[in-house]
Design a protein around this motif. Structure first.
Motif, PDB file in Angstrom:
ATOM      1  N   ASN A   1       0.925  -1.314   0.101  1.00 34.61           N
ATOM      2  CA  ASN A   1      -0.045   0.232   0.026  1.00 34.61           C
ATOM      3  C   ASN A   1       0.786   1.164  -0.161  1.00 34.61           C
ATOM      4  N   TRP A   2       2.036   1.379  -0.537  1.00 29.92           N
ATOM      5  CA  TRP A   2       2.888   2.197  -0.472  1.00 29.92           C
ATOM      6  C   TRP A   2       2.471   3.548  -1.142  1.00 29.92           C
ATOM      7  N   LEU A   3       1.770   3.350  -2.200  1.00 28.28           N
ATOM      8  CA  LEU A   3       0.995   4.365  -3.125  1.00 28.28           C
ATOM      9  C   LEU A   3       0.031   5.229  -2.443  1.00 28.28           C
ATOM     10  N   LYS A   4      -0.462   4.722  -1.424  1.00 29.66           N
ATOM     11  CA  LYS A   4      -1.371   5.521  -0.630  1.00 29.66           C
ATOM     12  C   LYS A   4      -0.957   6.116   0.595  1.00 29.66           C
ATOM     13  N   LEU A   5       0.525   5.961   0.804  1.00 29.50           N
ATOM     14  CA  LEU A   5       1.096   6.513   1.957  1.00 29.50           C
ATOM     15  C   LEU A   5       1.515   8.150   1.450  1.00 29.50           C
ATOM     16  N   LYS A   6       1.507   8.744   2.622  1.00 24.37           N
ATOM     17  CA  LYS A   6       2.019  10.317   2.318  1.00 24.37           C
ATOM     18  C   LYS A   6       3.213  10.448   2.953  1.00 24.37           C
ATOM     19  N   THR A   7       3.900  11.552   2.525  1.00 21.67           N
ATOM     20  CA  THR A   7       5.167  11.921   3.145  1.00 21.67           C
ATOM     21  C   THR A   7       5.209  11.740   4.490  1.00 21.67           C
TER      22      THR A   7
END
Length: 542
Positions: A395-401
């Protein structure tokens, strides 16, 4: 006290064979079952007729007896509290099967009385119309008469194991000798152990993390609500035998027994009592409890009606887990078991001797994360950080900085950007804001300390990052497991002061599995064996 074990005529023994695969051909295998309920009969005594040699049934009712014993005696005697004693001919046992043996509950009529706080009712038809407190008081007073004050020895089967989903794990077993100087000598200072042999049984699952010692610093493994008075936790045998409140009746043992002869009556409320039996001997069974919110005690004590010898003590301590549960009325769903202790004594010649002791406690295990940061590298030129995970994130694409948090020396480093490196999804490059002078200084210091990981106080967390199995990054899951330590007497050696050399004693401060422990040399014809349980406590071999 003058009474020896009696022999009994058994009527209606039912045996059914189940095919047994992969078992030792040198043994008869049996399983004791309640004839009314179909439940296993646990911790029953199986002995050779007219011999002080035998074994105790396991948690699944199973047991094994060496085939050679059919030439030493023609009959087995099977006894258990609340059941008719069976006399079983070796000739009816099948050698290639697990023999199902059905035990009939006692034929004694159970006459029960309720003991209230306002009025102590007594058991109808019992001589003297004694109260529960009086019965226990007499039993305590007669401890010096009923138990051996002279030196004696016990030889038996010892095991410690854990259970997970009702199956044995980390099973270690051995044969030990208990050298006891007598009941008038304090146990914890005088009791010694000889170790015939002790090893892990690799036929059962090995969970190396669960097998590690208790750790109350990192709290990786610990007993909830438990406090050890000793600075160093004693080894397995010492811990087990210290929890025999009958043997250690005049010294402090465990909550809430405390010192048995002084505190047991005052600390507990007696709920009901009635008559049951052990063989043909009538026994008082007294139920007791203690409410000490959030802890609850439930137990039974069994006392001989003739001699007032304490035959058995069952003691369990629970912790309340539901806030809405009543402070006095608890059901099993409201409570977590903290520990349970079962101790039974048998009569042999003129005194009572330990038959078995089982110490069962729950412990909490906090396992290492399954999804974690495997490596951290800091580029000296760019001052960017490269994180390598042990497996890809789904789910790394859903994570924010802002979900990537880096702390150094207690201060948070401000993250500018996170980029996935490569196609596997397990490596990420983190760049930092460098406008701030304090941050630039911390980054330079971090680079200088990177080679000395002992000095580096770096913490990295990624919020909500998850692997394909649903594990969060760095998530440590806890679970409750059951720990058992048990000893079962196979032979009693009374009236002797025969001790092994001091160099052969078990070091009571060192775990049994350590190389420092010495073994007593044993001749195999002494007739001792390990009563290894079946691999699955809930199923029978097909």
């Amino acid at each position: 006290m003058k009474r020896v074990l009696r022999n009994f005529l058994v009527v209606g023994v039912l045996l059914f064979g189940l095919t047994l695969f992969g078992q030792d051909n040198d043994f008869f295998f049996g399983k004791l079952i309640d004839a009314n309920t179909g439940e296993p009969v646990v911790f029953a005594t199986i002995r050779l007729k007219d011999k002080a040699l035998g074994v105790i049934s396991n948690n699944d009712g199973g047991f094994k007896i060496p085939l050679d014993f059919q030439y030493k005696a023609d009959t087995l005697l099977i006894s258990s509290m609340g059941y008719e004693t069976k006399q079983l001919d070796f000739g009816v046992l099948r050698k290639s099967a697990i023999n199902k043996i059905f035990m009939k509950p006692s034929v004694f009529e159970l006459t029960e009385t309720v003991v209230t706080a306002k009025k102590r009712k007594t058991l109808a038809g019992v001589k003297g119309s004694l109260t529960a407190e009086q019965i226990i008081k007499y039993a305590i007073e007669r401890i010096p008469d009923n138990y051996d004050n002279d030196p004696f020895e016990l030889v038996g089967y010892y095991r410690d194991y854990q259970s997970k989903d009702k199956e044995y794990t980390n099973l270690n077993e051995g044969l030990i000798k208990v050298i006891d100087k007598g009941f008038n000598v304090k146990d914890h200072t005088s009791l010694q152990f000889g170790l015939y042999g002790y090893e892990a049984n690799l036929d059962f699952e090995v969970d190396s993390f669960a097998a590690k010692p208790y750790d109350y610093q990192s709290n990786d493994k610990y007993i909830p609500d438990a406090v050890f008075r000793q600075r160093k936790i004693p080894n397995e045998l010492t811990l087990l035998f210290n929890h025999d409140a009958i043997r250690n009746n005049n010294e402090r043992t465990y909550s809430y027994i405390n010192t048995f002869v002084k505190d047991f009556i005052n600390e507990h409320d007696f709920v009901t009592y009635f008559l049951t039996n052990y063989g043909d001997q009538k026994v008082y069974k007294i139920k007791f409890k203690k409410n000490h919110t959030p802890f609850q005690v439930r137990g039974d004590i069994y006392i001989d009606t003739d001699t007032y010898a304490i035959r058995k003590l069952e003691y369990a301590v629970y912790r309340q887990v539901l806030e809405e549960a009543s402070s006095t009325n608890y059901s099993e769903s409201d409570m977590d078991l903290l520990y349970e202790i079962l101790v039974e004594y048998q009569d042999y010649e003129d005194h009572m001797y330990l038959n078995y002791i089982s110490f069962h406690n729950q412990f909490k295990l906090v396992r290492p994360p399954k999804f974690f940061i495997e490596d951290v590298i800091i580029d000296k030129d760019s001052r960017n950080m490269i994180l390598t995970l042990n497996r890809p994130s789904v789910n790394w694409l859903k994570l924010k900085t802002r979900d990537f948090r880096v702390y150094y020396q207690g201060s948070r480093l401000k993250v500018k950007k996170v980029v996935r490196v490569g196609d596997l999804g397990d490596t990420y490059e983190i760049s930092f804001l460098k406008k701030s002078k304090p941050q630039r200084k911390r980054l330079r210091l971090l680079i200088s300390e990177e080679k000395d990981r002992q000095k580096t106080t770096l913490a990295i967390a990624v919020k909500k990052m998850m692997d394909a199995d649903g594990n969060l990054l760095a998530e440590r899951k806890s679970e409750l497991l059951d720990q058992f330590r048990e000893f079962f007497t196979q032979k009693i050696i009374s009236g002797r002061n025969k001790e092994v050399a001091n160099t052969s004693y078990v070091d009571k401060t060192v775990s049994l599995g350590q190389q420092e422990q010495s073994n007593i040399k044993v001749e195999m014809d002494e007739g001792f064996w390990m009563n290894t349980p079946l691999k699955d406590m809930t199923k029978e071999n097909q």
